[in-house]
Design a protein around this motif. Structure first.
Motif, mmCIF file in Angstrom:
data_model
loop_
_atom_site.group_PDB
_atom_site.id
_atom_site.type_symbol
_atom_site.label_atom_id
_atom_site.label_comp_id
_atom_site.label_asym_id
_atom_site.label_seq_id
_atom_site.Cartn_x
_atom_site.Cartn_y
_atom_site.Cartn_z
ATOM 1 N N ARG A 273 0.769 -1.113 0.070
ATOM 2 C CA ARG A 273 0.074 -0.055 -0.092
ATOM 3 C C ARG A 273 0.844 1.436 0.049
ATOM 4 O O ARG A 273 0.546 2.034 -0.864
ATOM 5 C CB ARG A 273 -0.930 -0.108 1.189
ATOM 6 C CG ARG A 273 -1.694 1.465 1.358
ATOM 7 C CD ARG A 273 -2.509 1.426 2.597
ATOM 8 N NE ARG A 273 -3.874 0.509 2.297
ATOM 9 C CZ ARG A 273 -4.831 0.560 1.668
ATOM 10 N NH1 ARG A 273 -5.044 1.769 1.131
ATOM 11 N NH2 ARG A 273 -5.865 -0.207 1.638
ATOM 12 N N ARG A 274 1.878 1.370 0.654
ATOM 13 C CA ARG A 274 2.693 2.459 0.891
ATOM 14 C C ARG A 274 3.229 2.807 -0.401
ATOM 15 O O ARG A 274 3.299 3.789 -0.856
ATOM 16 C CB ARG A 274 3.861 2.431 1.844
ATOM 17 C CG ARG A 274 4.841 3.432 2.098
ATOM 18 C CD ARG A 274 5.756 3.082 3.113
ATOM 19 N NE ARG A 274 6.840 4.184 3.155
ATOM 20 C CZ ARG A 274 7.877 4.104 4.156
ATOM 21 N NH1 ARG A 274 7.974 3.222 4.974
ATOM 22 N NH2 ARG A 274 8.699 5.200 4.046
ATOM 23 N N ASP A 275 3.945 1.890 -1.281
ATOM 24 C CA ASP A 275 4.415 1.984 -2.400
ATOM 25 C C ASP A 275 3.581 2.481 -3.446
ATOM 26 O O ASP A 275 3.570 3.314 -4.393
ATOM 27 C CB ASP A 275 4.783 0.614 -2.972
ATOM 28 C CG ASP A 275 6.123 -0.008 -2.022
ATOM 29 O OD1 ASP A 275 6.871 0.610 -1.469
ATOM 30 O OD2 ASP A 275 6.001 -1.238 -1.998
ATOM 31 N N GLU B 217 0.681 4.280 -2.812
ATOM 32 C CA GLU B 217 0.196 5.511 -2.266
ATOM 33 C C GLU B 217 1.319 6.565 -2.911
ATOM 34 O O GLU B 217 0.973 7.621 -3.181
ATOM 35 C CB GLU B 217 -0.054 5.544 -0.955
ATOM 36 C CG GLU B 217 -1.273 4.869 -0.238
ATOM 37 C CD GLU B 217 -1.450 4.944 1.238
ATOM 38 O OE1 GLU B 217 -0.458 4.963 1.853
ATOM 39 O OE2 GLU B 217 -2.673 4.481 1.533
ATOM 40 N N GLU B 218 2.557 6.156 -2.656
ATOM 41 C CA GLU B 218 3.668 7.214 -2.928
ATOM 42 C C GLU B 218 3.603 7.390 -4.324
ATOM 43 O O GLU B 218 4.248 8.211 -4.872
ATOM 44 C CB GLU B 218 5.031 6.645 -2.505
ATOM 45 C CG GLU B 218 5.070 6.469 -0.827
ATOM 46 C CD GLU B 218 6.452 5.964 -0.165
ATOM 47 O OE1 GLU B 218 7.100 5.404 -1.242
ATOM 48 O OE2 GLU B 218 6.648 6.322 0.937
#
Length: 289
Positions: free
Chosen positions: A196-198, A200-201
């Motif tokens: 998710r973090r990847d 979103e970024e």
């Protein structure tokens, strides 16, 4: 796709490759290999390769004392991939079939795979992908389904590659403005897979809903899906799955029309499809209904 003997040697060799990539000293490398070797008797031919990898990689991380083994390499892969995106977008825009070109671009990104036995060069792949035919090309069947679909789930694969997925999603948004799209990511770091973090970024949330699959495997494992991911899958009219890990996890189990976008990187997958290593595919799997 179930585990084959060749998969066992591949997974063991991945443990060595992790140590080499991280420049681990000989003693700790042996510790890693010893631990993975002790796990091999527990591997089952009833499992998929990603299910086995989901046990092996946390053990490697435990021995090495790191949580996200390839964190720095994922950052480098993203930075490198980003340099290609403007040229790829121009190529798609200039093509006579922007959907087909966007699918090709998404496959070009699939070479960013730190678990693959055979490595491919991103520069070379981007340069030649638009002139290379799909060895299996089910683009027209996918186009027909997209024309009537209301909901699409795109299952992501690797970091760096996810920037090419964003390009595909943006093109789909332009071609099918009413299509509701989800982008499934892994539930935790595993190899160099997208989380998710990847996503979103990378700004993927601007074009699709990011769906945390909940899985800890390098593949969309139906037995480990989060409630959110299961609901998304059940409501989707069709699925596009990126990469071999998702193919290995889904092809024998998906009950939805599922299209696999990938480059063939190992003999086992090549044999299962009657293809060759290096082939690129837009392949409509058989729905298990």
């Amino acid at each position: 796709m179930r585990l084959e003997p060749e998969c066992i040697t591949c997974i063991f060799s991945q443990a060595l490759r992790v140590c080499e990539t991280l420049h681990v000293d000989k003693e700790r490398t042996k510790n890693v290999l010893d631990e993975v070797a002790r796990m091999i008797p527990g591997f089952s031919y009833a499992e998929t390769p990603p299910q086995v990898a989901a046990r092996v990689y946390p053990k490697i991380a435990e021995v090495l004392g790191v949580e996200d083994i390839y964190r720095d390499f994922k950052r480098e892969a993203t930075e490198r991939a980003a340099r290609f995106i403007p040229a790829v977008e121009r190529k798609i825009e200039e093509s006579g079939d922007t959907l087909h070109a966007a699918l090709k671009a998404a496959v070009a990104g699939n070479v960013i795979d730190l678990a693959a036995t055979h490595s491919f060069d991103l520069d070379e792949e981007v340069a030649k992908v638009f002139e290379t035919p799909f060895a299996i090309d089910d683009t027209e069947a996918l186009r027909e389904r997209l024309a009537t679909a209301e909901r699409l789930l795109l299952v992501g694969d690797n970091v760096g590659e996810h920037l090419f997925d964003r390009v595909l999603l943006q093109r789909l948004r332009r071609l099918y403005p009413d299509l509701i799209m989800g982008y499934a990511v892994r539930g935790r770091p595993i190899i160099n897979d997208v989380t998710r973090r990847d996503a979103e970024e990378a700004g993927i949330a601007e074009v699709a809903e990011i769906v945390d699959s909940g899985v800890d495997t390098p593949g969309f494992d139906f037995g480990r899906l989060s409630r959110e991911a299961r609901q998304w899958y059940e409501r989707a009219d069709l699925v596009i799955a990126k990469g071999m890990g998702n193919y290995e996890s889904m092809n024998d189990a998906s009950r939805k029309p599922t299209y696999y976008l990938m480059k063939v990187k190992c003999h086992v997958v090549a044999s299962s499809l009657g293809r060759q290593i290096g082939d690129i595919l837009c392949y409509e799997g058989a729905a298990d209904v």
